[in-house]
Design an enzyme around this catalytic site. Structure first.
Site, PDB file in Angstrom:
ATOM      1  N   ASP A  25      -0.111  -5.364   8.699  1.00 44.43           N
ATOM      2  CA  ASP A  25       0.043  -6.499   7.991  1.00 44.43           C
ATOM      3  C   ASP A  25      -1.276  -7.433   7.627  1.00 44.43           C
ATOM      4  OD1 ASP A  25       1.622  -8.600   6.956  1.00 44.43           O
ATOM      5  OD2 ASP A  25       1.931  -9.655   9.009  1.00 44.43           O
ATOM      6  N   GLY A  28      -2.080  -9.019   1.987  1.00 41.60           N
ATOM      7  CA  GLY A  28      -2.051 -10.165   0.849  1.00 41.60           C
ATOM      8  C   GLY A  28      -2.979 -11.210   1.122  1.00 41.60           C
ATOM      9  N   ARG A  38      -3.123  -9.503  -4.489  1.00 41.20           N
ATOM     10  CA  ARG A  38      -2.350  -9.192  -3.480  1.00 41.20           C
ATOM     11  C   ARG A  38      -2.860  -7.580  -3.486  1.00 41.20           C
ATOM     12  NH1 ARG A  38       0.754 -11.626  -0.112  1.00 41.20           N
ATOM     13  NH2 ARG A  38       2.005  -9.874   0.001  1.00 41.20           N
ATOM     14  N   ASN A  73      11.179  -4.460   1.872  1.00 41.13           N
ATOM     15  CA  ASN A  73      10.000  -4.877   0.725  1.00 41.13           C
ATOM     16  C   ASN A  73      10.424  -4.609  -0.595  1.00 41.13           C
ATOM     17  OD1 ASN A  73       7.338  -3.354   3.143  1.00 41.13           O
ATOM     18  ND2 ASN A  73       7.966  -5.387   2.649  1.00 41.13           N
TER      19      ASN A  73
END
Ligand code: FPP
Length: 249
Positions: A25, A28, A38, A73
């Site tokens: 994670d 972005g 991103r 996603n």
């Protein structure tokens, strides 16, 4: 040279997890902080996956499982989905050349049947080429969701019952994981979440029941081998009780 590669050289690599899982994670935010799109963060994230996988292999970790694309996603803008799929395509093309040479088995967890025929062919080819490798295994979770995995497993077991292959009373905590995408893998002892969020995000819900969870604000593209060393040192301080009492007491 990191702490663990030095220890391994001197034969002191004790209490390392066999299996590390990671939620990649923060890609972005990493890009936005640099004024980049991103997708540049995902590119840096994919490169970092290679670095971390190689390091895990070198220090004697047996399995690394990374969350690359979840069943949720698909809600992202099409351009971002396309960019992530493009990166996977690139990564697999390179991997076909290098994985067998570097002694890395690559396996995919998740429903890859909905991906493009080109990506599916690459996945099958990589799987075929690296299937025989037993030293180190990198697992990429792709169109993966923990709840989806559990529902599929329950359905598959029910079908086996209907077909007379087994009966409901045969289902045990040891048998159920055979129906998961992760069949055959040990549970991760350590789950790493860069990017600072304190949640599971539908990742390895069954498998991480007793994983130690290491969360850091460092964003995934910046989560280098030194940071992994810190997570491993932290892991070695954990008192893993599995609901029992500490042996130290
Ligand atoms: C989460 O960060 C990351 C993803 C949803 C995609 C991860 C994909 C890759 C690293 C590329 C493909 C992987 C491999 C192994 C080749 P985020 O976008 O949610 O970050 P943010 O929280 O900062 O927005």
């Amino acid at each position: 040279m990191g702490v663990f590669s030095t220890r391994q050289k001197t034969g002191q690599a004790s209490s390392l997890p066999r299996h590390v899982a990671v939620i990649m994670d923060g890609n972005g935010r990493w890009a936005q902080k640099r004024g980049l799109p991103r997708t540049a963060g995902h590119k840096a994230g994919a490169e970092n996956f290679r670095t971390i996988a190689t390091y895990c292999k070198d220090i004697g970790i047996e399995y690394l499982t990374a969350y690359a694309f979840s069943t949720e996603n698909w809600k992202r803008p099409q351009s971002e989905v396309d960019a992530i799929m493009g990166l996977l395509d690139e990564y697999l093309h390179e991997s076909i050349e290098t994985m067998a040479r570097d002694n890395i088995r690559l396996r995919f967890l998740g429903d890859t049947s909905v991906l493009s025929p080109r990506l599916r062919a690459l996945i099958d080819e990589t799987d075929e080429l690296t299937r025989h490798i037993t030293g180190f295994q990198a697992n990429i979770c792709l169109n993966y969701g923990g709840r989806d995995e559990l529902v599929r497993a329950a359905k598959a077991f029910a079908c086996d019952c209907v077909e007379g292959k087994c009966a409901p009373e045969d289902l045990t905590e040891a048998k159920f994981p055979e129906y998961l995408w992760s069949s055959g893998l040990p549970d991760p002892e350590l789950l790493i979440r860069p990017g600072g969020e304190l949640r599971m995000s539908n990742f390895l819900l069954w498998q991480c029941a007793y994983s130690e969870i290491y969360v850091t604000d460092t964003l995934w593209p910046d989560f280098g081998t030194d940071e992994l060393d810190r997570a491993l040192v932290w892991y070695q301080t954990r008192d893993r009780r599995f609901g029992g009492l500490s042996e130290k007491k």
